[in-house]
Enzyme design. Structure first.
Site, PDB file in Angstrom:
ATOM      1  CB  THR A 121      21.668  21.404  18.233  1.00 48.07           C
ATOM      2  OG1 THR A 121      21.022  21.850  19.435  1.00 48.07           O
ATOM      3  CG2 THR A 121      23.017  22.089  18.105  1.00 48.07           C
TER       4      THR A 121
ATOM      5  CG  ASP B  62      16.960  30.219  14.405  1.00 46.96           C
ATOM      6  OD1 ASP B  62      17.688  30.082  13.400  1.00 46.96           O
ATOM      7  OD2 ASP B  62      17.081  29.525  15.426  1.00 46.96           O
TER       8      ASP B  62
ATOM      9  CG  ASP C  88      11.869  38.771  29.384  1.00 46.48           C
ATOM     10  OD1 ASP C  88      13.053  39.079  29.553  1.00 46.48           O
ATOM     11  OD2 ASP C  88      11.354  37.778  29.930  1.00 46.48           O
TER      12      ASP C  88
ATOM     13  CB  ALA D  26       3.861  34.575  39.623  1.00 48.16           C
TER      14      ALA D  26
ATOM     15  CG  HIS E  25      15.575  36.813  30.840  1.00 46.56           C
ATOM     16  ND1 HIS E  25      14.213  36.983  30.912  1.00 46.56           N
ATOM     17  CD2 HIS E  25      15.888  35.899  31.799  1.00 46.56           C
ATOM     18  CE1 HIS E  25      13.721  36.213  31.870  1.00 46.56           C
ATOM     19  NE2 HIS E  25      14.713  35.543  32.431  1.00 46.56           N
TER      20      HIS E  25
ATOM     21  CG  ASN F 228      14.411  31.070  39.066  1.00 43.43           C
ATOM     22  OD1 ASN F 228      13.298  30.601  38.835  1.00 43.43           O
ATOM     23  ND2 ASN F 228      15.230  31.461  38.121  1.00 43.43           N
TER      24      ASN F 228
ATOM     25  CB  SER G  18      12.968  32.872  33.376  1.00 43.94           C
ATOM     26  OG  SER G  18      12.863  34.047  34.115  1.00 43.94           O
TER      27      SER G  18
END
Length: 468
Positions: free
Chosen positions: A231, A190, A181, A326, A213, A311, A384
């Site tokens: 969250t 994180d 990517d 794909a 992305h 998309n 994605s």
């Protein structure tokens, strides 16, 4: 149809060529053969450490052969253009190298979705659609979001089972997942202390994600089980080994050759799963023989490639075909569904009966995950976002079963949740993580209370008794 949609139908090329070498030929023999018929000077990827090379390396030769894939990336030069024509007579297939984009960053459908979630992802929205929101405080908005445990996508796919009787003991430990990517934000809190193997295939750019992305997709596939600032839990294979291949620039674009080099690198590093949330446009029918062969050879070596379907649709009126790469039969194509398990309006469909199918679907609307700093987290939409759900769950199944390659593919589709929607849109259905049945034990020394000797009453109760 809008002018923008018409413009998107035009395939872009880089000027380089991809050459598919004959089946069964080894790299050394292929280099000698090409040299003898064309005079081109090619180099093997084996000449580079971990088979990683840059555009600078490519510029020093006429082309480089990807050893694990049997594919050559050939530079554009006047003498090469004349030599290319001779390849077809020697059982070689030649294709022009396409420009490929991070899915969802350029089309109108995604822009509309991003605008709809502007309050949640304001900082990234400003980058995508150039819209400013006055008097907005991101930190305040973030702190007001109530934690609900896990994203809707992790619940819908059984990564976090909603039934008390089921649990998920798998975390992807021992499995290598490659995310090809825009790179990764190595400063994201994180992932502090988490080892990440990385390589940039973009000249002049480090693997550090200047786009966002790649960090979002990595977060879904391999993010943490918990975070002090997120969250909700958003990561799936939180113990998997992360391999980041930057094949798209900070502007969100790259070439076929860089993606193939990334796949070759992932195979050389024995990655079990490759996640690619990217797409190149398709003009007319057909798919890339070069990418199909690369994917088939990857499967044979135990590496499953998973890619976003695209998309480009505007349902219900317009359904576009699954995009490159794909649409190759040996690449698992992923469509997107929303929280109600309806097909997302932007998700492409399998329009041709013999290829270009949507193989499986995953959550792809309002998907919360990590992104580059300072935004840190964002809720985005697109195939994605669906693709890394499947990649992360593939890692869980690989850990749980030991399956790899085509057998891992079959496990993902055979365990998918069937949806009451056309197979053209959802394939096998909604991807599902492996789970186990919770063992419930009750004391065995309970004595029935005898109100009447003929009718004993068990205090455990009928429901618990059945479970026991």
């Amino acid at each position: 149809m809008s002018k923008n949609l018409k413009k998107e139908e035009k395939v872009e090329y880089t000027g380089r060529y991809l050459v598919l070498l004959p089946e069964g030929s080894n790299t050394s023999d292929s280099i000698d053969q090409i040299s003898s018929i064309s005079g081109l000077n090619l180099t093997s990827s084996l000449a580079f450490e971990n088979e990683f090379f840059t555009d600078k390396d490519l510029a020093k030769t006429d082309g480089i052969v990807l050893d694990k894939l049997g594919i050559a990336i050939v530079n554009e030069k006047p003498e090469i253009k004349m030599s290319i024509s001779s390849f077809g007579d020697n059982d070689m297939i030649v294709e022009k190298e396409r420009v490929v984009y991070a899915i969802g960053m350029l089309d109108e459908s995604t822009q509309n979705y991003v605008e709809g979630y502007r309050d949640a992802v304001n900082q990234m929205t400003n980058v995508l659609v150039g819209t400013e929101v006055e008097d907005y405080n991101y930190e305040e908005q973030q702190s007001e979001v109530e934690s609900v445990g896990a994203t809707w996508g992790l619940k819908a796919t059984n990564v976090v089972p909603t039934s008390f009787l089921r649990y998920n003991p798998y975390n992807g430990a021992g499995i290598k997942v490659a995310i090809l990517d825009t790179g990764f934000d190595f400063n994201h809190p994180d992932f502090a202390g988490r080892p990440v193997v990385h390589q940039s295939f973009i000249t002049g750019e480090s693997t550090q994600d200047g786009h966002g992305h790649g960090t979002h997709c990595t977060g879904t596939a391999c993010g943490p089980i918990s975070s002090p600032s997120a969250t909700e839990r958003y990561g799936i294979a939180y113990a998997a080994s992360i391999y980041i291949g930057k094949v798209l620039s900070n502007g969100g674009s790259g070439g076929d050759g860089g993606i193939l080099a990334g796949i070759n690198w992932a195979i050389a590093n024995r990655c079990d799963v490759v996640s690619m949330s990217l797409r190149g446009l398709v003009s007319g029918t057909g798919y890339s023989a070069v990418f199909e062969t690369a994917a088939a050879r990857a499967l044979a070596q135990g590496t499953l490639i998973i890619a976003a379907a695209g998309n480009d649709s505007a349902r219900p009126g317009v359904v576009k075909q699954v995009m490159h790469p794909a649409n190759c039969p040996s690449i698992m194509a992923v469509g997107a569904v929303d929280v109600n398990l309806n097909i997302a309006s932007f998700s492409n469909g399998g329009l041709y009966p013999t290829y270009g199918a949507v193989d499986i679907v995953a959550p792809g609307v309002n998907v919360y995950s990590s992104t580059k700093l300072p935004t840190k987290y964002a809720s985005w939409n697109g195939t994605s976002m669906a693709t890394p759900h499947v990649a992360g769950i593939a890692a869980l199944w690989a850990q749980a079963t030991g399956l790899r390659g085509i057998n891992l593919w079959k496990k993902l589709t055979s365990t998918a949740k069937a949806l009451p929607l056309p197979g053209r849109d959802v394939g096998a259905g909604l991807v599902q993580a492996p789970t186990k049945t919770r063992l419930i034990k009750f004391p065995i020394d309970r004595t029935p209370i005898l109100v009447n000797p003929k009718f004993p009453i068990d205090p455990i109760g009928p429901i618990e008794k059945i479970i026991r």
